[in-house]
Design a protein around this motif. Sequence first.
Motif, PDB file in Angstrom:
ATOM      1  N   SER A  38      49.553 -63.256  19.411  1.00  0.00           N
ATOM      2  CA  SER A  38      50.600 -64.264  19.233  1.00  0.00           C
ATOM      3  C   SER A  38      52.010 -63.690  19.068  1.00  0.00           C
ATOM      4  O   SER A  38      52.975 -64.435  19.153  1.00  0.00           O
ATOM      5  CB  SER A  38      50.266 -65.146  18.029  1.00  0.00           C
ATOM      6  N   PHE A  39      52.149 -62.401  18.834  1.00  0.00           N
ATOM      7  CA  PHE A  39      53.450 -61.754  18.714  1.00  0.00           C
ATOM      8  C   PHE A  39      53.728 -60.988  20.004  1.00  0.00           C
ATOM      9  O   PHE A  39      52.827 -60.739  20.789  1.00  0.00           O
ATOM     10  CB  PHE A  39      53.467 -60.761  17.554  1.00  0.00           C
ATOM     11  N   THR A  40      54.976 -60.590  20.195  1.00  0.00           N
ATOM     12  CA  THR A  40      55.371 -59.794  21.357  1.00  0.00           C
ATOM     13  C   THR A  40      55.646 -58.355  20.935  1.00  0.00           C
ATOM     14  O   THR A  40      56.384 -58.125  19.980  1.00  0.00           O
ATOM     15  CB  THR A  40      56.641 -60.382  22.018  1.00  0.00           C
ATOM     16  N   ASN A  41      55.054 -57.397  21.664  1.00  0.00           N
ATOM     17  CA  ASN A  41      55.359 -55.977  21.448  1.00  0.00           C
ATOM     18  C   ASN A  41      56.693 -55.709  22.139  1.00  0.00           C
ATOM     19  O   ASN A  41      56.782 -55.708  23.351  1.00  0.00           O
ATOM     20  CB  ASN A  41      54.250 -55.102  22.030  1.00  0.00           C
ATOM     21  N   TYR A  42      57.754 -55.531  21.362  1.00  0.00           N
ATOM     22  CA  TYR A  42      59.081 -55.373  21.953  1.00  0.00           C
ATOM     23  C   TYR A  42      59.553 -53.933  22.032  1.00  0.00           C
ATOM     24  O   TYR A  42      60.535 -53.644  22.731  1.00  0.00           O
ATOM     25  CB  TYR A  42      60.121 -56.251  21.238  1.00  0.00           C
ATOM     26  N   VAL A  43      58.879 -53.007  21.368  1.00  0.00           N
ATOM     27  CA  VAL A  43      59.253 -51.599  21.498  1.00  0.00           C
ATOM     28  C   VAL A  43      58.083 -50.719  21.046  1.00  0.00           C
ATOM     29  O   VAL A  43      57.357 -51.057  20.124  1.00  0.00           O
ATOM     30  CB  VAL A  43      60.540 -51.258  20.696  1.00  0.00           C
ATOM     31  N   THR A  44      57.917 -49.616  21.753  1.00  0.00           N
ATOM     32  CA  THR A  44      57.004 -48.552  21.353  1.00  0.00           C
ATOM     33  C   THR A  44      57.812 -47.275  21.442  1.00  0.00           C
ATOM     34  O   THR A  44      58.407 -46.992  22.481  1.00  0.00           O
ATOM     35  CB  THR A  44      55.761 -48.491  22.275  1.00  0.00           C
ATOM     36  N   ALA A  63      61.255 -64.558  14.903  1.00  0.00           N
ATOM     37  CA  ALA A  63      62.109 -63.369  14.966  1.00  0.00           C
ATOM     38  C   ALA A  63      62.732 -63.231  16.353  1.00  0.00           C
ATOM     39  O   ALA A  63      63.929 -62.936  16.475  1.00  0.00           O
ATOM     40  CB  ALA A  63      61.309 -62.120  14.616  1.00  0.00           C
ATOM     41  N   GLN A  64      61.954 -63.453  17.389  1.00  0.00           N
ATOM     42  CA  GLN A  64      62.456 -63.312  18.758  1.00  0.00           C
ATOM     43  C   GLN A  64      63.569 -64.305  19.044  1.00  0.00           C
ATOM     44  O   GLN A  64      64.629 -63.934  19.563  1.00  0.00           O
ATOM     45  CB  GLN A  64      61.319 -63.521  19.754  1.00  0.00           C
ATOM     46  N   GLN A  65      63.350 -65.566  18.711  1.00  0.00           N
ATOM     47  CA  GLN A  65      64.354 -66.597  19.002  1.00  0.00           C
ATOM     48  C   GLN A  65      65.639 -66.365  18.222  1.00  0.00           C
ATOM     49  O   GLN A  65      66.733 -66.480  18.776  1.00  0.00           O
ATOM     50  CB  GLN A  65      63.789 -67.977  18.698  1.00  0.00           C
ATOM     51  N   MET A 168      67.130 -53.741  19.777  1.00  0.00           N
ATOM     52  CA  MET A 168      66.062 -53.789  20.761  1.00  0.00           C
ATOM     53  C   MET A 168      65.407 -55.165  20.801  1.00  0.00           C
ATOM     54  O   MET A 168      65.056 -55.672  21.869  1.00  0.00           O
ATOM     55  CB  MET A 168      65.012 -52.723  20.458  1.00  0.00           C
ATOM     56  N   LEU A 169      65.253 -55.777  19.641  1.00  0.00           N
ATOM     57  CA  LEU A 169      64.674 -57.110  19.560  1.00  0.00           C
ATOM     58  C   LEU A 169      65.613 -58.144  20.156  1.00  0.00           C
ATOM     59  O   LEU A 169      65.182 -59.084  20.821  1.00  0.00           O
ATOM     60  CB  LEU A 169      64.343 -57.451  18.102  1.00  0.00           C
ATOM     61  N   ALA A 170      66.905 -57.962  19.951  1.00  0.00           N
ATOM     62  CA  ALA A 170      67.888 -58.922  20.464  1.00  0.00           C
ATOM     63  C   ALA A 170      68.073 -58.811  21.965  1.00  0.00           C
ATOM     64  O   ALA A 170      68.506 -59.756  22.611  1.00  0.00           O
ATOM     65  CB  ALA A 170      69.234 -58.709  19.758  1.00  0.00           C
ATOM     66  N   GLY A 171      67.721 -57.649  22.548  1.00  0.00           N
ATOM     67  CA  GLY A 171      67.871 -57.458  23.981  1.00  0.00           C
ATOM     68  C   GLY A 171      66.730 -58.097  24.746  1.00  0.00           C
ATOM     69  O   GLY A 171      65.901 -58.815  24.188  1.00  0.00           O
ATOM     70  N   PRO A 172      66.683 -57.848  26.042  1.00  0.00           N
ATOM     71  CA  PRO A 172      65.591 -58.425  26.841  1.00  0.00           C
ATOM     72  C   PRO A 172      64.253 -57.879  26.386  1.00  0.00           C
ATOM     73  O   PRO A 172      64.098 -56.683  26.153  1.00  0.00           O
ATOM     74  CB  PRO A 172      65.909 -57.991  28.267  1.00  0.00           C
ATOM     75  N   LEU A 173      63.293 -58.771  26.210  1.00  0.00           N
ATOM     76  CA  LEU A 173      61.956 -58.371  25.797  1.00  0.00           C
ATOM     77  C   LEU A 173      61.153 -57.909  27.001  1.00  0.00           C
ATOM     78  O   LEU A 173      61.369 -58.373  28.119  1.00  0.00           O
ATOM     79  CB  LEU A 173      61.236 -59.537  25.092  1.00  0.00           C
ATOM     80  N   PRO A 174      60.196 -57.002  26.775  1.00  0.00           N
ATOM     81  CA  PRO A 174      59.376 -56.529  27.888  1.00  0.00           C
ATOM     82  C   PRO A 174      58.568 -57.663  28.512  1.00  0.00           C
ATOM     83  O   PRO A 174      58.237 -58.636  27.843  1.00  0.00           O
ATOM     84  CB  PRO A 174      58.438 -55.503  27.245  1.00  0.00           C
ATOM     85  N   GLU A 175      58.291 -57.541  29.782  1.00  0.00           N
ATOM     86  CA  GLU A 175      57.505 -58.559  30.498  1.00  0.00           C
ATOM     87  C   GLU A 175      56.078 -58.505  30.038  1.00  0.00           C
ATOM     88  O   GLU A 175      55.501 -57.528  29.799  1.00  0.00           O
ATOM     89  CB  GLU A 175      57.570 -58.305  31.998  1.00  0.00           C
TER      90      GLU A 175
END
Length: 175
Positions: A38-44, A63-65, A168-175
């Motif tokens: 249910s969450f998005t992995n936005y950075v590794t 958090a994403q919105q 990183m969270l505020a930028g474009p999220l990974p597909e």
Amino acid sequence: MSIRSSALGLALFSLATAAAMAGGRPDHVPFPEGYTASFTNYVTRNRANGKPEIAKIYANETAQQSARAGGPLAPGSVLVMEIYKSALDAAGNPLKDGSGNMQPGELSGTAVMQKRMDWPADYGAADRAGDWGFALYDPMGQPKANELLCASCHLPFANQDFVMTHAMLAGPLPE
């Protein structure tokens, strides 16, 4: 056993429990079951602590919105960081890719950050970073002893709402 030794034992137990959870409060910051779905992995990335560890960080929809809207994250925001030990080569050195990123090995723990405005009185501001609370869990999602003071590492990032990876969270999220 005397009342005095019972009281001393209880005091020592309370002190040991507080020290073991010094880096967070799993009693107030729950493990978010099912977050990988249910969450998005936005950075590794390699962890910022200088240890041979990799952080895989997830954010919930709140958090994403709010990150995309700019400014601080909204109450109800939850960030989850899976902490992996680096995979090692035969000589015991971290394995890295062509960009210098360490390759993940074994999952060693999961850190959770939660933003709330209504923390209970027993979770004082000195143990938080702004409105963010913290907890650390083992790979099975059970509370993990933690000698680190999570809030103290996040305090220098007040201009980023205490979130080291806010940009990183505020930028474009990974597909």
